[in-house]
Write an enzyme that holds these catalytic residues in place. Structure first.
Site, PDB file in Angstrom:
ATOM      1  N   HIS A  70       0.904   6.121   2.041  1.00 31.32           N
ATOM      2  CA  HIS A  70       1.666   7.048   2.868  1.00 31.32           C
ATOM      3  C   HIS A  70       2.834   7.693   2.136  1.00 31.32           C
ATOM      4  O   HIS A  70       3.426   8.650   2.645  1.00 31.32           O
ATOM      5  CB  HIS A  70       2.107   6.353   4.151  1.00 31.32           C
ATOM      6  CG  HIS A  70       0.936   6.045   5.050  1.00 31.32           C
ATOM      7  ND1 HIS A  70       0.087   7.016   5.512  1.00 31.32           N
ATOM      8  CD2 HIS A  70       0.449   4.868   5.525  1.00 31.32           C
ATOM      9  CE1 HIS A  70      -0.865   6.468   6.250  1.00 31.32           C
ATOM     10  NE2 HIS A  70      -0.670   5.161   6.262  1.00 31.32           N
ATOM     11  N   ARG A 125      -9.669   8.047  -0.769  1.00 26.50           N
ATOM     12  CA  ARG A 125     -10.624   8.512   0.232  1.00 26.50           C
ATOM     13  C   ARG A 125     -11.494   9.644  -0.313  1.00 26.50           C
ATOM     14  O   ARG A 125     -11.086  10.372  -1.222  1.00 26.50           O
ATOM     15  CB  ARG A 125      -9.886   8.990   1.488  1.00 26.50           C
ATOM     16  CG  ARG A 125      -9.387   7.867   2.378  1.00 26.50           C
ATOM     17  CD  ARG A 125      -8.699   8.431   3.601  1.00 26.50           C
ATOM     18  NE  ARG A 125      -8.419   7.384   4.581  1.00 26.50           N
ATOM     19  CZ  ARG A 125      -9.178   7.089   5.619  1.00 26.50           C
ATOM     20  NH1 ARG A 125     -10.312   7.779   5.803  1.00 26.50           N
ATOM     21  NH2 ARG A 125      -8.857   6.133   6.461  1.00 26.50           N
ATOM     22  N   HIS A 157      -3.624  -4.638   7.825  1.00 23.36           N
ATOM     23  CA  HIS A 157      -3.784  -3.522   8.750  1.00 23.36           C
ATOM     24  C   HIS A 157      -2.894  -3.719   9.976  1.00 23.36           C
ATOM     25  O   HIS A 157      -3.118  -4.600  10.797  1.00 23.36           O
ATOM     26  CB  HIS A 157      -5.223  -3.307   9.212  1.00 23.36           C
ATOM     27  CG  HIS A 157      -5.397  -1.941   9.853  1.00 23.36           C
ATOM     28  ND1 HIS A 157      -5.605  -0.795   9.112  1.00 23.36           N
ATOM     29  CD2 HIS A 157      -5.348  -1.544  11.141  1.00 23.36           C
ATOM     30  CE1 HIS A 157      -5.708   0.245   9.912  1.00 23.36           C
ATOM     31  NE2 HIS A 157      -5.534  -0.181  11.147  1.00 23.36           N
ATOM     32  N   THR A 207      -7.928   3.509   8.880  1.00 26.46           N
ATOM     33  CA  THR A 207      -9.126   2.689   9.045  1.00 26.46           C
ATOM     34  C   THR A 207      -9.124   2.024  10.423  1.00 26.46           C
ATOM     35  O   THR A 207      -8.165   1.355  10.796  1.00 26.46           O
ATOM     36  CB  THR A 207      -9.209   1.623   7.947  1.00 26.46           C
ATOM     37  OG1 THR A 207      -9.116   2.263   6.673  1.00 26.46           O
ATOM     38  CG2 THR A 207     -10.516   0.871   8.028  1.00 26.46           C
ATOM     39  N   HIS A 265      -5.804   3.611  -1.409  1.00 23.25           N
ATOM     40  CA  HIS A 265      -7.116   3.939  -0.850  1.00 23.25           C
ATOM     41  C   HIS A 265      -7.487   5.351  -1.311  1.00 23.25           C
ATOM     42  O   HIS A 265      -6.889   6.327  -0.871  1.00 23.25           O
ATOM     43  CB  HIS A 265      -7.064   3.865   0.673  1.00 23.25           C
ATOM     44  CG  HIS A 265      -8.388   4.103   1.338  1.00 23.25           C
ATOM     45  ND1 HIS A 265      -8.563   3.947   2.689  1.00 23.25           N
ATOM     46  CD2 HIS A 265      -9.598   4.490   0.847  1.00 23.25           C
ATOM     47  CE1 HIS A 265      -9.822   4.220   3.007  1.00 23.25           C
ATOM     48  NE2 HIS A 265     -10.464   4.567   1.897  1.00 23.25           N
ATOM     49  N   ASN A 280       0.854  -1.184   0.000  1.00 13.65           N
ATOM     50  CA  ASN A 280       0.000   0.000   0.000  1.00 13.65           C
ATOM     51  C   ASN A 280       0.896   1.242   0.000  1.00 13.65           C
ATOM     52  O   ASN A 280       1.703   1.425   0.915  1.00 13.65           O
ATOM     53  CB  ASN A 280      -0.897  -0.021   1.247  1.00 13.65           C
ATOM     54  CG  ASN A 280      -1.923   1.090   1.246  1.00 13.65           C
ATOM     55  OD1 ASN A 280      -1.607   2.232   0.956  1.00 13.65           O
ATOM     56  ND2 ASN A 280      -3.156   0.756   1.597  1.00 13.65           N
ATOM     57  N   GLU A 305     -11.069  -9.423   3.280  1.00 16.44           N
ATOM     58  CA  GLU A 305      -9.763  -9.082   3.847  1.00 16.44           C
ATOM     59  C   GLU A 305      -9.959  -8.945   5.345  1.00 16.44           C
ATOM     60  O   GLU A 305     -10.730  -8.096   5.803  1.00 16.44           O
ATOM     61  CB  GLU A 305      -9.210  -7.789   3.260  1.00 16.44           C
ATOM     62  CG  GLU A 305      -7.854  -7.418   3.858  1.00 16.44           C
ATOM     63  CD  GLU A 305      -7.234  -6.168   3.259  1.00 16.44           C
ATOM     64  OE1 GLU A 305      -6.397  -5.540   3.946  1.00 16.44           O
ATOM     65  OE2 GLU A 305      -7.588  -5.813   2.114  1.00 16.44           O
ATOM     66  N   GLU A 314      -8.795   0.387  -2.704  1.00 15.57           N
ATOM     67  CA  GLU A 314      -9.605   0.450  -1.498  1.00 15.57           C
ATOM     68  C   GLU A 314     -10.499   1.674  -1.572  1.00 15.57           C
ATOM     69  O   GLU A 314     -10.071   2.745  -2.028  1.00 15.57           O
ATOM     70  CB  GLU A 314      -8.722   0.528  -0.249  1.00 15.57           C
ATOM     71  CG  GLU A 314      -7.945  -0.744   0.028  1.00 15.57           C
ATOM     72  CD  GLU A 314      -7.170  -0.661   1.332  1.00 15.57           C
ATOM     73  OE1 GLU A 314      -7.051   0.453   1.891  1.00 15.57           O
ATOM     74  OE2 GLU A 314      -6.667  -1.698   1.796  1.00 15.57           O
ATOM     75  N   ARG A 319      -7.179  12.805   1.185  1.00 15.59           N
ATOM     76  CA  ARG A 319      -6.110  13.235   2.088  1.00 15.59           C
ATOM     77  C   ARG A 319      -4.731  12.776   1.635  1.00 15.59           C
ATOM     78  O   ARG A 319      -3.719  13.331   2.057  1.00 15.59           O
ATOM     79  CB  ARG A 319      -6.371  12.733   3.506  1.00 15.59           C
ATOM     80  CG  ARG A 319      -6.285  11.229   3.676  1.00 15.59           C
ATOM     81  CD  ARG A 319      -6.431  10.804   5.118  1.00 15.59           C
ATOM     82  NE  ARG A 319      -7.736  11.147   5.650  1.00 15.59           N
ATOM     83  CZ  ARG A 319      -8.149  10.775   6.870  1.00 15.59           C
ATOM     84  NH1 ARG A 319      -7.335  10.067   7.661  1.00 15.59           N
ATOM     85  NH2 ARG A 319      -9.349  11.097   7.300  1.00 15.59           N
TER      86      ARG A 319
END
Length: 392
Positions: A163, A198, A344, A254, A196, A160, A304, A223, A202
């Site tokens: 970040h 959003r 996660h 999340t 992801h 992922n 998941e 996602e 963000r």
């Protein structure tokens, strides 16, 4: 091959993990120092087992397991020295017993395989009370040994890169670019990329998703919250799969799984839309049997499992409890016909036990890898994580 696993035509379509069953059979013979022995394990339904039970034991109805040691016949046939015999197991009966005992089907099948093979090896709980205790103790020890992590069929690793985009957005510029980061992850060996998108944008932006779709060579997992705007973008971009997740504006990341039970109708409609576009859907859920069933009813292809509570556990006892819950739920989901991913909070210290679970197809890891990349570089960070995941 010392172990021959056979599935009757009625049992063959069931979602049994044949690789795991065969692996446990092989390991069992090794633990019993019977590596060269020939054993046949046959999986039947209740009707087939009842026929054997009546013919050979003169008893009505099915039983869970029957053992037939290899012996010479009246016709002078000589049994090969290394042939141990046959074990017959009723999957129907095993499934009922698993439900009654609140354990997974594969755990119950493993217990029955152990019981049957021990009979072939000369154990007999009907011989005396002392022999019954001895056999029961041996079964418990062997079962624990067979529950050790797998040594084959490694899970895939998806990275992922959210970040990376978080760092970019902190300064409002163009660097670092999550699209470039995704390419470096693939070069380092990652099996897929996760982002992801959003509602508040963000970190990942629409531009990122569209460019990733054009450049990703492995698999793009988008996602997203189950909201019309993002659903429309997914249908336009056509990622390799989507994962529906809960989303709150104030959360840093999340915080838990999607409540599929409470949102069944909306989730089902989105899954249907994605299905028409050829996009498989995964639902990010807490390790909970009711949510697994709801995901299955909604038509999901994957679940998941949220590993956050396992990763955040503050004691060994709490972590073990959460791990067992993930393990049981993963097996339940697999047996239900769903494919299983997990993610996660996983990092370099806690990922190995989860990676070793035999029913998990893919791990999704982001923050730990991006954090490590600050110190060692992104490609090295991905390779280090791959080394752990692929060492199971």
């Amino acid at each position: 091959m010392p172990v021959h696993c056979t599935y009757s035509p009625v049992v063959a379509p069931l979602p049994l993990n044949r690789r795991l069953i065969r692996q446990r059979c092989d390991m069992l013979l090794h633990l019993l120092e019977l590596d060269r022995a020939e054993v046949s394990v046959v999986f039947l339904d209740d009707a087939e087992m009842a026929a054997y039970n009546e013919r050979y034991r003169q008893k009505k109805g099915p039983t869970n397991v029957l053992s037939f040691p290899a012996t010479g016949g009246d016709d002078g046939f000589v049994v090969p020295e290394n042939e141990l015999g046959d074990v017959l197991i009723s999957v129907d009966t095993a499934r009922r017993e698993a439900a009654e005992q609140r354990k997974s089907l594969h755990s119950r099948l493993t217990e029955l395989i152990i019981h049957g093979v021990l009979h072939l090896a000369g154990y007999d709980h009907e011989r005396s009370e002392a022999e019954a205790v001895r056999m029961w103790e041996e079964e418990k020890v062997l079962f624990q040994q067979l529950q050790q992590p797998r040594s084959a069929a490694m899970p895939f690793l998806a990275i992922n890169v959210d970040h990376v985009a978080t760092v970019r957005q902190a300064r409002g510029g163009n660097e670092p670019d999550p699209v470039l980061a995704a390419s470096l992850c693939e070069l380092a060996g990652a099996d897929g990329i996760v982002v992801h998108l959003r509602e508040d944008r963000r970190h990942i932006q629409d531009r990122d998703v569209r460019l990733l779709r054009q450049t990703i060579k492995t698999r793009l997992n988008l996602e997203m919250a189950n909201v019309p705007e993002i659903v429309d973008i997914a249908l336009e971009v056509l990622p390799d799969m989507i994962t529906l997740v809960p989303e709150k504006r104030k959360e840093l990341t999340t915080e838990g799984g999607l409540d599929v039970l409470a949102n069944a109708k909306k989730v089902g409609k989105t899954i249907a839309k994605m299905g028409k576009a050829g996009i498989p859907v995964s639902l990010f859920i807490d390790p909970d049997a009711a949510q697994v069933q709801a995901a299955l009813d909604a038509g999901a292809t994957y679940v998941e499992l949220h590993t956050g509570r396992y990763c955040e556990a503050r004691s060994m006892e709490e972590q073990e409890r959460e791990f067992n819950l993930i393990e049981q739920t993963a097996e339940l989901a697999y047996e239900s016909g769903l494919r299983v991913n997990a993610g996660h909070g996983l990092d370099y210290r806690n990922v190995h036990p989860i990676a070793a679970l035999p029913f998990i197809d893919e791990l999704s890891i982001g923050h730990a890898v991006v954090s490590r990349a600050v110190l060692v570089g992104l490609e090295n960070a991905v390779r280090e994580m791959l080394a752990i995941v692929r060492a199971v």
